[in-house]
Write a protein that holds these residues in place. Structure first.
Motif, PDB file in Angstrom:
ATOM      1  N   LEU A  34       0.828  -1.205   0.000  1.00  0.00           N
ATOM      2  CA  LEU A  34       0.000   0.000   0.000  1.00  0.00           C
ATOM      3  C   LEU A  34       0.867   1.261   0.000  1.00  0.00           C
ATOM      4  O   LEU A  34       0.581   2.227  -0.714  1.00  0.00           O
ATOM      5  CB  LEU A  34      -0.930   0.000   1.213  1.00  0.00           C
ATOM      6  CG  LEU A  34      -1.877   1.174   1.339  1.00  0.00           C
ATOM      7  CD1 LEU A  34      -2.846   1.210   0.164  1.00  0.00           C
ATOM      8  CD2 LEU A  34      -2.631   1.104   2.649  1.00  0.00           C
ATOM      9  N   LEU A  35       1.935   1.248   0.765  1.00  0.00           N
ATOM     10  CA  LEU A  35       2.835   2.397   0.823  1.00  0.00           C
ATOM     11  C   LEU A  35       3.549   2.613  -0.513  1.00  0.00           C
ATOM     12  O   LEU A  35       3.695   3.747  -0.967  1.00  0.00           O
ATOM     13  CB  LEU A  35       3.845   2.199   1.953  1.00  0.00           C
ATOM     14  CG  LEU A  35       4.669   3.388   2.388  1.00  0.00           C
ATOM     15  CD1 LEU A  35       3.787   4.561   2.779  1.00  0.00           C
ATOM     16  CD2 LEU A  35       5.542   2.990   3.571  1.00  0.00           C
ATOM     17  N   SER A  36       3.959   1.532  -1.155  1.00  0.00           N
ATOM     18  CA  SER A  36       4.600   1.658  -2.471  1.00  0.00           C
ATOM     19  C   SER A  36       3.637   2.245  -3.493  1.00  0.00           C
ATOM     20  O   SER A  36       3.985   3.148  -4.252  1.00  0.00           O
ATOM     21  CB  SER A  36       5.095   0.296  -2.958  1.00  0.00           C
ATOM     22  OG  SER A  36       6.169  -0.147  -2.189  1.00  0.00           O
ATOM     23  N   TRP A  37       2.408   1.737  -3.499  1.00  0.00           N
ATOM     24  CA  TRP A  37       1.411   2.254  -4.437  1.00  0.00           C
ATOM     25  C   TRP A  37       1.082   3.714  -4.131  1.00  0.00           C
ATOM     26  O   TRP A  37       0.933   4.530  -5.034  1.00  0.00           O
ATOM     27  CB  TRP A  37       0.145   1.394  -4.388  1.00  0.00           C
ATOM     28  CG  TRP A  37      -0.927   1.928  -5.271  1.00  0.00           C
ATOM     29  CD1 TRP A  37      -1.044   1.757  -6.616  1.00  0.00           C
ATOM     30  CD2 TRP A  37      -2.005   2.777  -4.875  1.00  0.00           C
ATOM     31  NE1 TRP A  37      -2.143   2.436  -7.073  1.00  0.00           N
ATOM     32  CE2 TRP A  37      -2.748   3.067  -6.029  1.00  0.00           C
ATOM     33  CE3 TRP A  37      -2.419   3.310  -3.663  1.00  0.00           C
ATOM     34  CZ2 TRP A  37      -3.886   3.867  -6.000  1.00  0.00           C
ATOM     35  CZ3 TRP A  37      -3.547   4.107  -3.623  1.00  0.00           C
ATOM     36  CH2 TRP A  37      -4.267   4.379  -4.787  1.00  0.00           C
ATOM     37  N   LEU A  65      -3.095  -4.467  -7.560  1.00  0.00           N
ATOM     38  CA  LEU A  65      -4.343  -5.212  -7.355  1.00  0.00           C
ATOM     39  C   LEU A  65      -4.178  -6.689  -7.712  1.00  0.00           C
ATOM     40  O   LEU A  65      -4.658  -7.565  -6.980  1.00  0.00           O
ATOM     41  CB  LEU A  65      -5.471  -4.591  -8.175  1.00  0.00           C
ATOM     42  CG  LEU A  65      -5.976  -3.238  -7.695  1.00  0.00           C
ATOM     43  CD1 LEU A  65      -6.991  -2.667  -8.683  1.00  0.00           C
ATOM     44  CD2 LEU A  65      -6.580  -3.341  -6.304  1.00  0.00           C
ATOM     45  N   LEU A  66      -3.503  -6.957  -8.803  1.00  0.00           N
ATOM     46  CA  LEU A  66      -3.262  -8.340  -9.194  1.00  0.00           C
ATOM     47  C   LEU A  66      -2.408  -9.062  -8.146  1.00  0.00           C
ATOM     48  O   LEU A  66      -2.714 -10.187  -7.740  1.00  0.00           O
ATOM     49  CB  LEU A  66      -2.577  -8.394 -10.565  1.00  0.00           C
ATOM     50  CG  LEU A  66      -2.260  -9.787 -11.093  1.00  0.00           C
ATOM     51  CD1 LEU A  66      -3.545 -10.557 -11.364  1.00  0.00           C
ATOM     52  CD2 LEU A  66      -1.428  -9.692 -12.362  1.00  0.00           C
ATOM     53  N   GLY A  67      -1.356  -8.402  -7.700  1.00  0.00           N
ATOM     54  CA  GLY A  67      -0.491  -9.000  -6.678  1.00  0.00           C
ATOM     55  C   GLY A  67      -1.216  -9.239  -5.370  1.00  0.00           C
ATOM     56  O   GLY A  67      -1.038 -10.272  -4.720  1.00  0.00           O
ATOM     57  N   ALA A  68      -2.059  -8.284  -4.960  1.00  0.00           N
ATOM     58  CA  ALA A  68      -2.822  -8.455  -3.717  1.00  0.00           C
ATOM     59  C   ALA A  68      -3.795  -9.622  -3.838  1.00  0.00           C
ATOM     60  O   ALA A  68      -3.962 -10.409  -2.892  1.00  0.00           O
ATOM     61  CB  ALA A  68      -3.562  -7.168  -3.375  1.00  0.00           C
ATOM     62  N   ALA A  69      -4.432  -9.757  -4.995  1.00  0.00           N
ATOM     63  CA  ALA A  69      -5.364 -10.877  -5.186  1.00  0.00           C
ATOM     64  C   ALA A  69      -4.627 -12.209  -5.132  1.00  0.00           C
ATOM     65  O   ALA A  69      -5.059 -13.148  -4.450  1.00  0.00           O
ATOM     66  CB  ALA A  69      -6.086 -10.721  -6.519  1.00  0.00           C
ATOM     67  N   VAL A  70      -3.509 -12.290  -5.831  1.00  0.00           N
ATOM     68  CA  VAL A  70      -2.726 -13.531  -5.839  1.00  0.00           C
ATOM     69  C   VAL A  70      -2.197 -13.839  -4.437  1.00  0.00           C
ATOM     70  O   VAL A  70      -2.181 -14.990  -4.009  1.00  0.00           O
ATOM     71  CB  VAL A  70      -1.571 -13.440  -6.864  1.00  0.00           C
ATOM     72  CG1 VAL A  70      -0.604 -14.601  -6.729  1.00  0.00           C
ATOM     73  CG2 VAL A  70      -2.133 -13.376  -8.272  1.00  0.00           C
ATOM     74  N   LYS A  71      -1.816 -12.794  -3.701  1.00  0.00           N
ATOM     75  CA  LYS A  71      -1.285 -12.979  -2.345  1.00  0.00           C
ATOM     76  C   LYS A  71      -2.300 -13.667  -1.436  1.00  0.00           C
ATOM     77  O   LYS A  71      -1.925 -14.480  -0.586  1.00  0.00           O
ATOM     78  CB  LYS A  71      -0.904 -11.616  -1.757  1.00  0.00           C
ATOM     79  CG  LYS A  71      -0.520 -11.662  -0.306  1.00  0.00           C
ATOM     80  CD  LYS A  71      -0.407 -10.279   0.273  1.00  0.00           C
ATOM     81  CE  LYS A  71      -0.314 -10.357   1.782  1.00  0.00           C
ATOM     82  NZ  LYS A  71      -0.353  -9.069   2.405  1.00  0.00           N
ATOM     83  N   TYR A  72      -3.559 -13.345  -1.598  1.00  0.00           N
ATOM     84  CA  TYR A  72      -4.573 -13.944  -0.734  1.00  0.00           C
ATOM     85  C   TYR A  72      -5.138 -15.245  -1.301  1.00  0.00           C
ATOM     86  O   TYR A  72      -5.481 -16.147  -0.538  1.00  0.00           O
ATOM     87  CB  TYR A  72      -5.697 -12.943  -0.462  1.00  0.00           C
ATOM     88  CG  TYR A  72      -5.238 -11.848   0.454  1.00  0.00           C
ATOM     89  CD1 TYR A  72      -4.956 -12.110   1.790  1.00  0.00           C
ATOM     90  CD2 TYR A  72      -5.025 -10.562  -0.015  1.00  0.00           C
ATOM     91  CE1 TYR A  72      -4.494 -11.119   2.627  1.00  0.00           C
ATOM     92  CE2 TYR A  72      -4.573  -9.563   0.819  1.00  0.00           C
ATOM     93  CZ  TYR A  72      -4.314  -9.849   2.144  1.00  0.00           C
ATOM     94  OH  TYR A  72      -3.842  -8.857   2.970  1.00  0.00           O
ATOM     95  N   PHE A 148       6.163  -8.999  -1.736  1.00  0.00           N
ATOM     96  CA  PHE A 148       7.462  -8.373  -1.980  1.00  0.00           C
ATOM     97  C   PHE A 148       7.703  -8.211  -3.482  1.00  0.00           C
ATOM     98  O   PHE A 148       8.130  -7.149  -3.951  1.00  0.00           O
ATOM     99  CB  PHE A 148       8.572  -9.212  -1.337  1.00  0.00           C
ATOM    100  CG  PHE A 148       9.941  -8.618  -1.483  1.00  0.00           C
ATOM    101  CD1 PHE A 148      10.307  -7.502  -0.751  1.00  0.00           C
ATOM    102  CD2 PHE A 148      10.861  -9.169  -2.355  1.00  0.00           C
ATOM    103  CE1 PHE A 148      11.575  -6.942  -0.886  1.00  0.00           C
ATOM    104  CE2 PHE A 148      12.126  -8.628  -2.492  1.00  0.00           C
ATOM    105  CZ  PHE A 148      12.478  -7.514  -1.759  1.00  0.00           C
ATOM    106  N   THR A 149       7.417  -9.265  -4.239  1.00  0.00           N
ATOM    107  CA  THR A 149       7.586  -9.212  -5.689  1.00  0.00           C
ATOM    108  C   THR A 149       6.675  -8.155  -6.300  1.00  0.00           C
ATOM    109  O   THR A 149       7.076  -7.409  -7.208  1.00  0.00           O
ATOM    110  CB  THR A 149       7.300 -10.595  -6.305  1.00  0.00           C
ATOM    111  OG1 THR A 149       8.165 -11.557  -5.704  1.00  0.00           O
ATOM    112  CG2 THR A 149       7.506 -10.596  -7.803  1.00  0.00           C
ATOM    113  N   THR A 150       5.452  -8.067  -5.785  1.00  0.00           N
ATOM    114  CA  THR A 150       4.508  -7.077  -6.294  1.00  0.00           C
ATOM    115  C   THR A 150       4.981  -5.663  -5.977  1.00  0.00           C
ATOM    116  O   THR A 150       4.911  -4.766  -6.832  1.00  0.00           O
ATOM    117  CB  THR A 150       3.110  -7.320  -5.698  1.00  0.00           C
ATOM    118  OG1 THR A 150       2.708  -8.661  -6.005  1.00  0.00           O
ATOM    119  CG2 THR A 150       2.096  -6.355  -6.253  1.00  0.00           C
ATOM    120  N   ALA A 151       5.455  -5.431  -4.756  1.00  0.00           N
ATOM    121  CA  ALA A 151       5.954  -4.102  -4.392  1.00  0.00           C
ATOM    122  C   ALA A 151       7.164  -3.730  -5.251  1.00  0.00           C
ATOM    123  O   ALA A 151       7.298  -2.573  -5.675  1.00  0.00           O
ATOM    124  CB  ALA A 151       6.311  -4.056  -2.907  1.00  0.00           C
TER     125      ALA A 151
END
Length: 165
Positions: A34-37, A65-72, A148-151
């Motif tokens: 969230l901070l990176s975005w 958004l894609l990374g957050a979805a995959v993360k969960y 981490f990869t998403t950030a």
């Protein structure tokens, strides 16, 4: 750098926010992705009037958004497959937070592992509790790696946008 150069200052602050966000994924106290975005958002909103900034923000938003979805979704699916209940993760999270304040820094990890293990011990018995706990820890590690990869992908998107706009 001249501090009256607002575009330079905004770029610097955005870059710091993005870097702290990437590091914040590893330090669980900070909302890393969230901070990176938000750093990219700040850069797009307050920077110079350029359509390229909005394209960079759109790409960074899609990546986040894609990374957050995959993360969960991915670790959760894996935990369901091996039979680890959500109550174990909840107990791990609660004891992790308590552990963070009782034993600074390492208490978070110790509390998380202990919470999962205690729930699995009461549910499965001694012999099957530790393998189940290891599956939960692997899923938590996978979620952290995905975030981490998403950030990092958000940061790289911003750097390319910075160079191209």
């Amino acid at each position: 750098m001249d501090l009256t150069d607002t575009h330079g200052v905004i770029t610097l602050v955005a870059g710091i926010a993005i870097a702290v966000g990437v590091v914040g994924v590893v330090i669980p106290v900070l909302p890393g992705l969230l901070l990176s975005w938000a750093g990219v958002l700040l850069w797009a909103l307050l920077g110079s009037d350029s359509a390229g900034r909005w394209v960079v923000l759109a790409v960074a938003t899609l990546v986040a958004l894609l990374g957050a979805a995959v993360k969960y979704l991915l670790p959760g699916k894996r935990l369901k497959r091996v039979g680890v209940p959500n109550s174990a993760l909840l107990a791990g999270g609660v004891l992790g937070v308590i552990g963070f304040f009782v034993i600074p820094v390492v208490g978070l990890v110790i509390g998380f592992v202990l919470g999962i293990y205690l729930v699995e011990l009461s549910r499965l018995g001694h012999e099957r509790a530790w393998p189940s706990t290891k599956h939960a820890l692997a899923a938590a590690g996978m979620a952290m790696l995905i975030e981490f990869t998403t950030a990092l992908a958000v940061a790289v998107t911003w750097v390319f946008g910075l160079l191209l706009t």
